[in-house]
Scaffold this active site. Structure first.
Site, mmCIF file in Angstrom:
data_model
loop_
_atom_site.group_PDB
_atom_site.id
_atom_site.type_symbol
_atom_site.label_atom_id
_atom_site.label_comp_id
_atom_site.label_asym_id
_atom_site.label_seq_id
_atom_site.Cartn_x
_atom_site.Cartn_y
_atom_site.Cartn_z
ATOM 1 C CG ASP A 1 -2.052 1.012 1.072
ATOM 2 O OD1 ASP A 1 -2.915 1.077 1.966
ATOM 3 O OD2 ASP A 1 -2.063 1.738 0.047
ATOM 4 C CG ASP B 1 -5.569 -5.362 2.606
ATOM 5 O OD1 ASP B 1 -6.191 -4.589 1.847
ATOM 6 O OD2 ASP B 1 -5.159 -5.026 3.746
HETATM 7 C C1 LIG Z 1 -11.684 -3.359 8.951
HETATM 8 O O1 LIG Z 1 -10.333 -3.173 9.357
HETATM 9 C C2 LIG Z 1 -10.034 -1.881 9.821
HETATM 10 O O2 LIG Z 1 -10.092 -0.965 8.740
HETATM 11 C C3 LIG Z 1 -8.794 -0.899 8.145
HETATM 12 C C4 LIG Z 1 -8.948 -1.488 6.807
HETATM 13 N N1 LIG Z 1 -9.688 -0.585 5.972
HETATM 14 C C5 LIG Z 1 -9.045 0.041 4.990
HETATM 15 N N2 LIG Z 1 -9.643 0.902 4.152
HETATM 16 C C6 LIG Z 1 -8.677 1.377 3.329
HETATM 17 C C7 LIG Z 1 -8.728 2.350 2.338
HETATM 18 C C8 LIG Z 1 -7.529 2.688 1.678
HETATM 19 C C9 LIG Z 1 -7.500 3.743 0.671
HETATM 20 O O3 LIG Z 1 -8.521 4.377 0.348
HETATM 21 N N3 LIG Z 1 -6.302 4.044 0.106
HETATM 22 C C10 LIG Z 1 -5.164 3.373 0.433
HETATM 23 N N4 LIG Z 1 -4.011 3.724 -0.170
HETATM 24 N N5 LIG Z 1 -5.140 2.391 1.352
HETATM 25 C C11 LIG Z 1 -6.314 2.044 1.995
HETATM 26 C C12 LIG Z 1 -6.279 1.054 2.997
HETATM 27 C C13 LIG Z 1 -7.460 0.735 3.681
HETATM 28 N N6 LIG Z 1 -7.727 -0.124 4.732
HETATM 29 C C14 LIG Z 1 -7.838 -1.716 8.978
HETATM 30 O O4 LIG Z 1 -6.629 -1.008 9.115
HETATM 31 C C15 LIG Z 1 -8.595 -1.875 10.265
HETATM 32 O O5 LIG Z 1 -8.351 -0.792 11.128
#
Ligand SMILES: CO[C@@H]1O[C@H](CNc2nc3cc4c(=O)[nH]c(N)nc4cc3[nH]2)[C@@H](O)[C@H]1O
Length: 376
Positions: free
Chosen positions: A92, A271
């Site tokens: 990421d 993930d």
């Molecule tokens: C359900 O678990 C909780 O929620 C988080 C996972 N949810 C999540 N949404 C995301 C959105 C993005 C995005 O828009 N852009 C980039 N670059 N990376 C992302 C990474 C993401 N991870 C876990 O960390 C945990 O706290």
């Protein structure tokens, strides 16, 4: 990187496919264990390969940039060599962690100034330097630098954030073309769809990302606290627009039920920290529902952790023993629970793939989502 679409389900938008990179094939739908700072917490690379067998794991630009830092990773010859993992890695871009982990960050058109959650030092991420950092890390699939639009937010903020993410994407694509891969294998950039929970913005963002023509596409800005129904509605809007012949990666998702529902909506890659993070807290996912192993009810239950035996721990250890390890705060407890949960998540997506290939996915999925939600 290439994607072969093997089969499309007739009663849902589920697909079975194969992604091929220079570090091997990835059968989709796939769940990618999170190995944020070059380790899937508590699990050896050998256990990962022998017992869980994921085709791909995740690393994270924000964390790896701060520690061990890019000069060490470059001297090691990249993250694969550094952690002795010769299969696929996806990183990421930091577009999420820079908001979720660091304090007093400032977002400007140029990029994001943020404070390290480790030592309070100040740093700056831009689309350009994040591409360079991911070149140095050397993951097979790398993510564009975006803003993960906070949830909830008003329409005006979501629109401005989405357009900035699109401008940053153009800068990522442009700069990546000027910085060659460092370690002799290909790296593929995935753009990220934003637009929060506004249908028209999601459509605009999906169109913009589809027009980039990347080898794979990601959906961001979800699994950030929105209700599951909102997540599904936005996924449905976006997968109707993203190209069918490219893999779709839904970031940060999710629970077993979220994963099955989103496979049915046309998502290929997932993930989430849930299987590893919740394992460390004694929450076990099984095909018949969730076990809180710390619960006294398991104290004298000498039955195997999981009779389905997805991994060796399931049959070699009892519920009573695992509960004891958690009560005694023994490392081994967290390790056993992590291997179990990751083994279950990989089983779930592989069974979904088998069901898609057999043409029985829809009935199986509808039965499973009820079973999975039970509390044991
Ligand atoms: C359900 O678990 C909780 O929620 C988080 C996972 N949810 C999540 N949404 C995301 C959105 C993005 C995005 O828009 N852009 C980039 N670059 N990376 C992302 C990474 C993401 N991870 C876990 O960390 C945990 O706290």
């Amino acid at each position: 990187m290439k994607f072969d679409l093997i089969k499309k389900d007739e009663k849902s938008k589920a697909r079975a496919g194969i992604v091929t990179t220079d570090h091997g094939v990835i059968e989709t739908p796939i769940f990618m264990p999170v190995g944020t700072v070059a380790s899937v917490k508590g699990v050896h690379q050998r256990e990962l390969k022998d017992d869980i067998n994921p085709d791909i794991i995740l690393g994270n630009t924000y964390h790896l940039y701060l520690r061990p830092q890019t000069d060490i990773l470059e001297k090691a010859g990249g993250l694969h060599k550094f952690m002795n993992w010769d299969r696929n890695i996806l990183t990421d871009s930091g577009g999420y962690q820079v908001y979720s982990l660091s304090s007093n960050r400032k977002i400007k058109e140029e990029g994001v100034k943020f404070k390290s959650h480790i030592d309070g030092s100040y740093h700056f991420f831009s689309p350009e330097n994040v591409m360079e950092i991911q070149r140095t890390i050397g993951a097979d699939i790398i993510m564009a630098f975006d803003e993960c639009t906070p949830y909830p937010c008003d329409y005006r903020y979501a629109k401005r954030s989405m357009h900035m993410t699109h401008r940053w994407l153009d800068r990522c694509v442009d700069h990546l073309g000027k910085v060659p891969a460092k370690y002799g294998y290909e790296q593929t950039l995935f753009p990220i769809v934003q637009g929060s929970t506004y249908k028209d913005l999601r459509q605009q963002s999906a169109e913009y990302i589809a027009n980039v023509g990347a080898e794979g596409n990601a959906i961001g800005g979800l699994s950030v606290g929105e209700p599951a129904e909102e997540m599904y509605a936005m996924t449905e809007v976006v997968t109707a627009i993203l190209p069918e012949d490219k893999p779709r990666y839904l970031m940060g998702v999710g629970t077993p039920v979220n994963i099955l529902e989103n496979i049915a909506l046309g998502i290929d890659m997932f993930d989430c920290v849930m299987p590893t993070r919740n394992a460390r807290n004694g929450m076990l996912f099984t095909a018949n529902g969730i076990i809180n192993i710390k619960n006294k009810k398991w104290e004298a239950d000498f039955s195997p952790i999981d009779s389905m035996g997805h991994t060796f721990v399931d049959l070699e250890y009892s519920k009573a023993y695992l509960r004891h390890l958690f009560a005694a705060n023994e490392y081994l407890g967290k390790q056993i629970a992590t291997i179990h949960n990751l083994g279950f998540y990989l089983w779930l997506v592989r069974e979904a793939r088998r069901q898609i290939l057999a043409g029985t996915f829809r009935e199986w999925k509808d039965k499973m989502v009820i079973q999975l939600a039970q509390r044991l």
